[in-house]
Design an enzyme around this catalytic site. Structure first.
Site, short mmCIF file in Angstrom:
data_model
loop_
_atom_site.label_atom_id
_atom_site.label_comp_id
_atom_site.label_asym_id
_atom_site.label_seq_id
_atom_site.Cartn_x
_atom_site.Cartn_y
_atom_site.Cartn_z
N TYR A 175 -7.45 -2.87 15.73
CA TYR A 175 -6.61 -3.38 17.47
C TYR A 175 -6.14 -4.50 16.06
CZ TYR A 175 -4.60 -4.77 20.87
OH TYR A 175 -4.02 -4.71 22.00
N SER A 235 0.13 7.86 31.70
CA SER A 235 -1.11 7.10 31.84
C SER A 235 -0.73 5.88 32.17
CB SER A 235 -0.72 6.43 29.92
OG SER A 235 0.82 5.58 30.42
N VAL A 289 -0.04 2.64 31.72
CA VAL A 289 1.14 2.06 31.90
C VAL A 289 2.16 2.90 32.53
CG1 VAL A 289 3.29 1.40 30.40
CG2 VAL A 289 0.84 0.48 30.05
N ARG A 293 2.25 15.60 28.23
CA ARG A 293 2.15 17.11 27.89
C ARG A 293 1.45 17.94 28.87
NH1 ARG A 293 -2.21 15.42 22.99
NH2 ARG A 293 -3.47 14.43 24.75
#
Ligand code: NAP
Length: 374
Positions: free
Chosen positions: A94, A194, A196, A216
């Site tokens: 990260y 998601s 977000v 997806r």
């Protein structure tokens, strides 16, 4: 009493008696402070001593809580999610890594238990969220500097408060900061299910923006489509549909987007770029497919599309604490008006963290894992 500022320490109560240094990559008063002294009460925390597979390196430990200094606040954590960035931090992949050993988790909501004599902004009973990452929210209690806390209304739904400071902030900033959008304009995004993505759908709808949402494919795609449409999504399409020539039919009824939000990378982002209006902007904020973003030469030359990136941590560095608080309050009012709900969540007690970590890393789960501390 030993109190830290830039470096803070916790001591594991169980196991070998050694000091664990816990530093936030951010320096200064942001750090939460622990010492072995004063407060005998123990707290439970998910700690990792080295980077690696979260299922192997994260352990539930008992820690001793530090005394509350003059500018400190003792906080009982109520709930904290497991986000992809938390997993990436544990894996050591990260943009910013806390010093080890560290307590996992970067966001969550807690309730103030007590406050030092110089604290003016919060009082016992208040709900608070954290303004900085890397402080370790996967624990039952913590002592934080008042400076890193932001009060939120305690009548917010628990899951909304626990998931407020990362994904909705990212969604709101990306919708506001890259293109001047007006009601009726459209936005396209991938990984729309998601955390977000769900925030983007809802905030966009509240702002009068129309969204094209790519996900997806999966066996229960109809159920997911309905769920996202109930949040305000105008179109929900699969990655495969995005590639088909019929995709252009969508633009008979909705303007071509000037903003595309990319959480995935690889082919998915190339397809988002192809759908952008001339001069439009693709903002990359995640890389779930671990594939680079590729833009064709012709799109760059003939459509002059722009490629940008967004990182909330950088936005916070570039803006004041007051501006972040303002952002949080704006989002709280979306929640209170019923325009922004938490992502679909599964609450998991802290002690069952292995199950939660595992679920958080599985594809197609479509449910944010939230650790509850009671
Ligand atoms: P989340 O709720 O856990 O959802 C993960 C999403 O990624 C799901 O939609 C999942 O779709 C999708 N996904 C997983 N693997 C994928 C793959 N190989 N290809 C395509 N899609 C895949 O995630 P989140 O908390 O919203 O975070 C999403 C991303 O945004 C993460 O990368 C996170 O680090 C990033 N993020 C960045 C910022 C920033 O400031 N830049 C802020 C917040 C979040 P399926 O259901 O199909 O598995």
């Amino acid at each position: 009493m030993w109190v830290c500022t830039s470096l803070c320490r916790i001591r594991a109560v169980a196991g070998p008696r050694h000091w664990l240094s816990l530093a936030s990559g951010h320096r200064g008063p942001a750090a939460s402070s622990y010492s072995a002294s004063a407060d005998p009460s123990q707290v439970r925390a998910l700690v990792y001593g080295h980077h690696g597979d979260p299922a192997k390196v994260v352990e539930l430990k008992n820690l001793e809580l530090a005394a509350v200094g003059g500018s400190d606040v003792r906080v009982k954590m109520l709930a904290a999610p497991i986000n992809p960035a938390d997993i990436n931090m544990i894996q050591g992949n990260y943009g910013f890594l806390p010093k080890l050993p560290a307590v996992g988790g970067n966001e969550g909501v807690g309730q103030v238990v007590s406050a030092g004599s110089h604290v003016t902004g919060v009082k016992p009973g208040d709900w608070v969220v954290l303004a900085e990452p890397g402080l370790g929210t996967w624990r039952t209690e913590a002592v934080f500097s008042e400076k890193v806390l932001v009060s939120v209304p305690s009548d917010l739904p628990l899951q909304s408060a626990a998931t407020l400071t990362v994904n909705p902030c990212t969604a709101y900033r990306m919708l506001m900061d890259f293109e001047q959008l007006h009601p009726g304009d459209s936005v396209i995004q991938n990984a729309s299910n998601s955390g977000v993505g769900q925030a983007v759908i809802q905030i966009a709808a509240a702002l009068g923006l129309r969204t094209i949402n790519v996900v997806r494919d999966r066996p229960d795609i109809q159920k997911l489509t309905e769920r996202l449409k109930n949040l305000g999504a105008e179109h929900v399409i699969t990655e495969e549909e995005l590639r088909k020539p019929e995709m252009k039919n969508i633009f008979k009824t909705i303007p071509q987007p000037r903003l595309a939000l990319n959480c995935v990378g690889g082919k998915s982002s190339t397809e988002l770029l192809r759908q952008l209006a001339p001069g439009g902007t693709l903002v990359t904020y995640g890389g779930m497919a671990k594939q680079p973003v590729t833009a064709s030469v012709s799109l760059l030359i003939f459509k002059d599309v722009r490629l940008r990136g967004f990182w909330l941590s950088q936005w916070k560095k570039d803006h004041s604490a007051e501006q972040f608080k303002e952002l949080i309050l704006t989002l709280c009012s979306f929640i209170q008006r019923g325009q922004l709900t938490a992502p679909t969540c599964s609450e998991v007690p802290l002690q069952d963290y292995q199950r939660a970590l595992e679920a958080s890393m599985k594809p197609f789960v479509s449910s944010k894992q939230i650790l509850t501390m009671c």
